[in-house]
Scaffold this active site. Sequence first.
Site, short mmCIF file in Angstrom:
data_model
loop_
_atom_site.label_atom_id
_atom_site.label_comp_id
_atom_site.label_asym_id
_atom_site.label_seq_id
_atom_site.Cartn_x
_atom_site.Cartn_y
_atom_site.Cartn_z
N ASP A 104 17.14 36.30 0.37
CA ASP A 104 17.30 34.89 0.06
C ASP A 104 17.41 34.75 -1.46
O ASP A 104 18.15 35.49 -2.10
CB ASP A 104 16.15 34.11 0.71
CG ASP A 104 16.29 32.60 0.60
OD1 ASP A 104 17.20 32.05 1.26
OD2 ASP A 104 15.50 31.98 -0.12
N TYR A 216 16.19 25.39 -6.68
CA TYR A 216 17.44 24.82 -6.16
C TYR A 216 18.16 24.00 -7.22
O TYR A 216 19.40 24.00 -7.29
CB TYR A 216 17.14 23.95 -4.95
CG TYR A 216 16.76 24.74 -3.72
CD1 TYR A 216 17.72 25.21 -2.83
CD2 TYR A 216 15.43 25.05 -3.45
CE1 TYR A 216 17.38 25.94 -1.72
CE2 TYR A 216 15.06 25.78 -2.33
CZ TYR A 216 16.05 26.23 -1.47
OH TYR A 216 15.70 26.97 -0.37
N HIS A 271 17.61 34.64 9.62
CA HIS A 271 17.62 34.68 8.16
C HIS A 271 16.52 35.54 7.55
O HIS A 271 16.67 36.03 6.44
CB HIS A 271 17.51 33.25 7.63
CG HIS A 271 17.66 33.09 6.17
ND1 HIS A 271 18.69 33.68 5.44
CD2 HIS A 271 16.91 32.41 5.25
CE1 HIS A 271 18.58 33.35 4.17
NE2 HIS A 271 17.50 32.60 4.02
#
Length: 308
Positions: A104, A216, A271
């Site tokens: 990730d 982010y 994921h």
Amino acid sequence: MMYDHDGRPVRTGRAGVNGTSLHYRTAGSGPAVVLLHGVPKTGYHWRHLLKRLTPHHTVVVPDLRGLGDSARPAGGYDSVTMSEDVAELMAHLGHERYAVAGEDWGAVIGYQLAARHRERVLALVFAEALFPGFGFEEHTALTPENVAGGMHLWHLGFYFQPDVPEMLISGHERELITYMIKNERTHPDSATPDAVEEYVRTYSMPGGIRAMLSIYRAMLVDAEQSRQAARRKLDLPVLALGGSAFIGERNESQLRLMAHDVTGHVFDAGHDLAEEVPDEMADVILPFLARTAPESTAAGTGPARSTA
């Protein structure tokens, strides 16, 4: 608590690096490998894989800047700065050369670490991540393809908005984290109660959600950093790992833009590979690391020292 292959608790410590303080765990002996987690996780994400690696490797597992039990500074959440945190940590622990494995956001940070420290990084394992600047942004679009394929990343735009996410998430960290880590998995039961509790504990601490959102919110900076780094392809071996229900083969296709020597593998998973299919992941990673590790990695051949 995390344990090595003999059931011994891992060593823990804190190190002042790159203007912040990182909490880390370390165990095992042999050529060094550093494991970089993503969001909304901590270094605890690697607990199953660590046990498979420690018979053969010195394993270093930091909590990334702002996450887990590491410090939460006001800034520095772009992938280059966070990669420099890890580079300084590995130098602090005496590891001159080492492999990097990330998943990730940790994979994006691991790529920057490999690109910026080519003389130190021996190999890169890149698991389940999309590069800002190379297709990540397209998956935020509300399209039939993204929705049908499970890759409508709606949360990226939400997280990018200042202040409102903090207001709505505060007091609901458990609900958000549980939803995110279970929804993105083929095997949701792999999000065990101990892991959920650990993630909720750390992200609920002061500054935890703010730090997560800051990662982010650095995406546009990350995109430019990725484009700059990609101008010179990596020469080291790269193993690109995907989950069939999430990013899958796109991990490998992205890395072929970034590196010359890329091998790909896709698991029957979502994921979070190191929690969903840790044994299968280890069976692929260990031979790759064995091929790429030198007979001696100088200071990196023995157990790392702890500053705890």
